[in-house]
Design an enzyme around this catalytic site. Sequence first.
Site, PDB file in Angstrom:
ATOM      1  N   GLY A   6      -2.026   4.188  -4.064  1.00 29.85           N
ATOM      2  CA  GLY A   6      -2.141   2.884  -4.702  1.00 29.85           C
ATOM      3  C   GLY A   6      -2.196   1.746  -3.703  1.00 29.85           C
ATOM      4  O   GLY A   6      -1.632   1.828  -2.612  1.00 29.85           O
ATOM      5  N   LYS A  18      -4.049  -4.731  -8.690  1.00 25.06           N
ATOM      6  CA  LYS A  18      -3.550  -3.374  -8.494  1.00 25.06           C
ATOM      7  C   LYS A  18      -4.705  -2.395  -8.694  1.00 25.06           C
ATOM      8  O   LYS A  18      -5.442  -2.491  -9.677  1.00 25.06           O
ATOM      9  CB  LYS A  18      -2.424  -3.049  -9.481  1.00 25.06           C
ATOM     10  CG  LYS A  18      -1.141  -3.827  -9.258  1.00 25.06           C
ATOM     11  CD  LYS A  18      -0.036  -3.357 -10.205  1.00 25.06           C
ATOM     12  CE  LYS A  18       1.264  -4.108  -9.969  1.00 25.06           C
ATOM     13  NZ  LYS A  18       2.363  -3.631 -10.857  1.00 25.06           N
ATOM     14  N   VAL A  70      -2.202  -2.765  -3.534  1.00 22.00           N
ATOM     15  CA  VAL A  70      -2.024  -4.044  -4.208  1.00 22.00           C
ATOM     16  C   VAL A  70      -2.613  -5.119  -3.300  1.00 22.00           C
ATOM     17  O   VAL A  70      -2.245  -5.225  -2.130  1.00 22.00           O
ATOM     18  CB  VAL A  70      -0.538  -4.335  -4.493  1.00 22.00           C
ATOM     19  CG1 VAL A  70      -0.393  -5.673  -5.226  1.00 22.00           C
ATOM     20  CG2 VAL A  70       0.075  -3.212  -5.312  1.00 22.00           C
ATOM     21  N   GLU A  82       0.846  -1.196   0.000  1.00 21.04           N
ATOM     22  CA  GLU A  82       0.000   0.000   0.000  1.00 21.04           C
ATOM     23  C   GLU A  82       0.876   1.237   0.000  1.00 21.04           C
ATOM     24  O   GLU A  82       1.883   1.317   0.702  1.00 21.04           O
ATOM     25  CB  GLU A  82      -0.918   0.004   1.223  1.00 21.04           C
ATOM     26  CG  GLU A  82      -1.922   1.143   1.230  1.00 21.04           C
ATOM     27  CD  GLU A  82      -2.958   0.999   2.321  1.00 21.04           C
ATOM     28  OE1 GLU A  82      -3.953   1.752   2.295  1.00 21.04           O
ATOM     29  OE2 GLU A  82      -2.776   0.124   3.204  1.00 21.04           O
ATOM     30  N   ASP A 100      12.597   0.920 -17.171  1.00 20.96           N
ATOM     31  CA  ASP A 100      12.546   0.940 -15.704  1.00 20.96           C
ATOM     32  C   ASP A 100      12.888  -0.434 -15.147  1.00 20.96           C
ATOM     33  O   ASP A 100      12.215  -0.945 -14.239  1.00 20.96           O
ATOM     34  CB  ASP A 100      11.161   1.387 -15.237  1.00 20.96           C
ATOM     35  CG  ASP A 100      11.178   1.915 -13.800  1.00 20.96           C
ATOM     36  OD1 ASP A 100      12.260   1.893 -13.177  1.00 20.96           O
ATOM     37  OD2 ASP A 100      10.120   2.329 -13.299  1.00 20.96           O
ATOM     38  N   THR A 113       0.622   5.820  -1.036  1.00 22.13           N
ATOM     39  CA  THR A 113      -0.189   7.003  -0.748  1.00 22.13           C
ATOM     40  C   THR A 113      -1.540   6.922  -1.421  1.00 22.13           C
ATOM     41  O   THR A 113      -2.570   7.238  -0.826  1.00 22.13           O
ATOM     42  CB  THR A 113       0.551   8.272  -1.208  1.00 22.13           C
ATOM     43  OG1 THR A 113       1.823   8.338  -0.555  1.00 22.13           O
ATOM     44  CG2 THR A 113      -0.248   9.520  -0.886  1.00 22.13           C
TER      45      THR A 113
END
Length: 542
Positions: free
Chosen positions: A272, A292, A274, A268, A400, A270
């Site tokens: 989002g 998600k 999962v 978890e 990324d 701010t």
Amino acid sequence: MKWFVLLLTVPMCFAHLNVYLSSAEVWRLLGLTAELFYVRDGQVNFYALNFVVPVPATIGELHFTWQSLTRRPLPYTLHVEVVNHSEAMHTPEFNISTEGFVPTEPQTWQVTLPCTHAVAAEVDITISLNVSTGSSSTALHFRRRKICLKDAPRPAVRVDSVPHAQTSADIFYAGAGCAGGALLIAAVAAAACRARARKLRRARSDEQDAHAFLPDSSCKSAASYTSYRRPTSLPAAAAEERARDLQQRIAELTIQRCRVRLRSVAMEGTFGRVYRGTYADEDAREQEVLVKTVAEHASQVQVSLLLQEGCMLYGLHHERVLSVLGVSIEDQTAPFLLYPWGASWRNLKQFLLACRGVTVGGAAGGAPPPPLTTQHVVRMALHALDGLLYLHSQHVLHKDIAARNCIVDENLRVMIADNALSRDLFPADYHCLGDNENRPIKWLALESLTKRMFSPAADVWALGVLLWELTTLAHQPYAEVDPFEVAAYLRDGYRLQQPANCPDELFAVMAYCWAMSPDDRPTLPQLQIFLRDFHTQLTRFV
């Protein structure tokens, strides 16, 4: 003066891109040394759009420059219409597709205006650009008046005392263009002042949305970095196949919310979250999934980023790549992204931190994993390399690659995943350098950091940092270096230090990945051969 005041009262709309004529193009058309913005920093300038730009007979093509200001390419459609005298002009053509995506880097495209030379006429042309920004769209109409001349034999020697009709027309319209351009530039300057005041009034609300998403207060746009981007050398057919509309992907992936059951929170941030859960198909067969989603206070930009980044690996099938399983979107609720999930699977960064006894918020508890050997590290690196090789074969740059965007199972098999929610779940790994881009600064290659240049060689650089993460059990790269100093640090030749207990041969591979020039870095097949040979040598001593 009254006309000038009237111009200032024209409303301005907000978009998410830049569209302008370069200084070279403005000089070519109007004889002025200035850039002409139709959309600057998202502000649509109707003063410029309402101006009909004359195109002399000597100019047969027009150039426009655009750039998406979000983290993702924006879907667009292009259309051109010949308003009158169609017999004087063939159908104009673009050098880009009429449907596609506005890139996140500045790009110049062209439209040709082929005169038939059968008749002489002034042809009115309207170039229409429609850009979708998720919940809304922006329509831009560029108006041009092209002078087409009828072919006629030219005298072998020019007689200055007998002016040629064609030359007079050209001079007239060039003069008119300069005069109109001068008025236009003045109007644009006045509009810019008004747009700046309007943007300042919006700053507080923009920062409130961005601060819930970005760790640095200088970041004011939560939509400026896209994790996946195709190489510039992507074949046209492959590009069109991979550039399907996001809405179409979501439609193909849509599943019913009632078939999804959430069990527990895995991670978890701010905005989002999962979850671990289950999904029941039409035959009532259940499978473990990872879900998600975003919290209720997430902005529409954050929702769009979740969908865009989560769907970027859609349609890719490989044992070392974790692709999205389905999307659930219902009115008045946050979207769900479903991924296939095994009972023993974990986020690779959380797993590595657990290996050295670091407790991570939201991570599953239990006994720490057994110590990793060099043989384990090399095998895990080979798994990530196999997944990256597959992505590159599909013309996808990850941009990324990091432990936080990989998963691992109980048998230490690694898979590459997308980076949806990574900025929120791992905020310490992303930094904003005042350029409105929240990026993984300490994983980026030097040319990606300073010039926004991405290539397979840039992914190789990040793969070297991932290998360093594996050997250090997820220590923070360049922990002692300020993010603002990373570019200078790398330019001066400094690199990550050799981890303790890391064989010289393995560190040589990392250092090879961080070569200053992209051409000096190893290719993925070369890395694969070396790591396999090194892994074989290690197994001989066990």
